[in-house]
Enzyme design. Structure first.
Site, PDB file in Angstrom:
ATOM      1  CB  CYS A 134       5.264  22.357  11.607  1.00  0.00           C
ATOM      2  SG  CYS A 134       6.767  21.424  11.258  1.00  0.00           S
ATOM      3  CB  CYS A 137       7.907  23.495   9.046  1.00  0.00           C
ATOM      4  SG  CYS A 137       7.132  21.961   9.443  1.00  0.00           S
ATOM      5  CG  ASP A 138       6.582  27.143   9.615  1.00  0.00           C
ATOM      6  OD1 ASP A 138       7.107  26.992   8.500  1.00  0.00           O
ATOM      7  OD2 ASP A 138       5.416  26.806   9.860  1.00  0.00           O
TER       8      ASP A 138
END
Ligand code: NAP
Length: 318
Positions: A134, A137-138
Site C-alpha cells: 500500500c 499507507c507507507d
C-alpha cells in the site's frame, strides 16, 4: 439455534453501509468483522475523495464513524472470521472461527479483497519492514530512498507514480516485456523522470539485513542471470484476491474469484444471498462505490425478507 434475519460478513465501507441500512430497517443485523476490521481503509491515511469531507478524513476515522452509525441503530458486531457457510437451505449457516455457528434468513457478503503477494523468500518476514502492498499507507516512510515496485498493471503504475513524491528513485519490475496497464497510466509512468524500468524480470527473493530490506533479487527471463536491485522499499502491486475461498464454491464466482452479481441488483447465484463491495467489484474498488453497493445490497435483502424481491436473471441473458 442462534438465528437472525440478516448476517453481514465484513466491515469495510460496503459491509458497514449495509449494516447501517439493515439496522435502520429494524433487522438487527449481526455483522461479522472479518480478519481486517474496517477493511482496507484502515490501512490508509487521508481520504480526500469521499464526498462530504471537504478537508479529507483519515481512513480509520471514517470506518469508525460508519461503525458507530450502524451500532447506533442496533447492528451487533462480532469479532471473528467467517470460516465456512452452508447455503444449501435456509436458514443459512455461517460458521465463525471454525466453531461458532450462526444462522440467518438472508446474507450479505462483503468480505472484500486482499492484496496478492509474490510468495518469494524473504517477503513475508519483511512485511512492515520494507515490504508493503500500500503506497498510500507507507510511501511516507521512504523519503529520499530507493524503491522497487513489482507489477505491470494499473496499480503498479499508480503506486510507482505516487511513490515518486517521496522516493529518490522508483524502479518498476515487470515479469514480461509488455505492460498490462492502460495506455494513460503507462504514459504517466513513462513520462516520470524518477521512474526506471526492469522489464522481463522475475522477482525471486527479498533481501534484508538487520531487519531492513536492502533489495529485490530478480532473474532475467531471457538470459537466466540474477542480480540484486538495491532498494529500501519493495512495493508489491500485482493485484488483489477477492476473499471468497470460505464460500467453497457455493456462490457463483468468476475465474479470478470475484462473486458474480446480477448487473441490475446485488443478487448472487443463491437466492437470499447478496454481495457488495470489492468482493464483487474488480473495476471501481473505491470506498464510495463499495458503500453504494452496500446500500443496494441491504435494500435488496430487505425486499427479499418481505417476499417482494424478484430474483430474475433472465434480463441478463443467462
Ligand atoms: P492486474 O491488472 O491484474 O495486474 C497485475 C499485474 O501484476 C500484471 O502485470 C501481472 O503480470 C503482475 N503479476 C501478477 N502476479 C504476479 C506475480 N506472481 N509475479 C510478478 N508479477 C505478477 O491488477 P491491478 O493492477 O491491481 O488492477 C486491477 C484492476 O483495477 C484493473 O482492472 C485496473 O485497471 C484497475 N485499476 C485502475 C486504476 C486506475 O485507473 N486508477 C488503478 C489501479 C487499478 P502479467 O501482466 O504478466 O499478468
Amino acid at each position: 439455534m442462534n438465528e437472525r434475519q440478516a448476517i453481514i460478513l465484513g466491515t469495510g465501507p460496503a459491509g458497514l453501509t449495509a449494516a447501517i441500512y439493515a439496522a435502520r430497517a429494524n433487522l438487527n443485523p449481526l455483522v461479522i468483522e472479518g480478519n481486517e476490521p474496517g477493511g482496507q481503509l484502515t490501512l490508509t491515511t487521508e481520504i480526500e475523495n469521499f464526498p462530504g469531507f471537504p478537508e479529507g478524513i483519515m481512513g480509520p476515522d471514517l470506518m469508525e464513524n460508519m461503525r458507530k452509525q450502524a451500532e447506533r441503530f442496533g447492528a451487533e458486531f462480532l469479532f471473528g472470521i467467517a470460516t465456512s457457510v452452508d447455503l444449501t437451505h435456509r436458514p443459512f449457516r455461517v460458521t465463525v472461527n471454525e466453531t461458532d455457528e450462526f444462522y440467518a434468513q438472508a446474507l450479505i457478503i462483503s468480505t472484500g479483497a486482499s492484496a496478492k503477494m509474490l510468495g518469494i523468500p524473504g517477503e513475508t518476514e519483511a512485511l512492515g519492514h520494507g515490504v508493503s502492498t500500500c503506497a498510500t499507507c507507507d510511501g511516507f516512510f521512504f523519503r529520499d530512498k530507493k524503491i522497487v515496485v513489482v507489477g505491470g498493471g494499473d496499480s503498479a503504475m499508480e503506486e510507482a507514480t505516487f511513490l515518486t513524491k517521496f522516493a529518490s528513485e522508483v524502479t518498476i519490475v515487470h515479469r514480461r516485456n509488455a505492460l498490462r496497464a492502460s495506455k494513460v497510466m503507462q504514459d504517466r509512468a513513462h513520462n516520470n523522470p524518477k521512474i526506471k524500468w526492469v522489464m522481463n524480470h522475475t522477482p525471486i527473493a527479498v533481501k534484508s539485513e538487520d531487519n531492513h530490506v536492502v533489495g529485490l533479487e530478480v532473474r532475467d527471463n531471457e538470459s537466466g542471470t540474477t542480480r540484486l536491485l538495491e532498494a529500501e522499499g519493495v512495493f508489491v502491486a500485482i493485484g488483489h484476491q477477492p476473499n471468497t475461498a470460505f464460500l467453497n464454491g457455493q456462490v457463483e464466482i468468476d475465474k479470478v474469484g470475484y462473486i458474480i452479481t446480477n448487473p441490475y441488483n446485488t443478487a448472487t447465484s443463491v437466492e437470499g444471498v447478496f454481495a457488495c463491495g470489492d468482493v464483487m467489484d474488480s473495476r471501481y474498488r473505491q470506498a464510495i462505490t463499495a458503500a453504494g453497493t452496500g446500500c443496494r445490497a441491504s435494500m435488496d435483502l430487505e425486499k427479499y425478507l418481505e417476499g417482494s424481491f424478484v430474483h430474475d436473471w433472465s434480463m441478463t441473458g443467462r
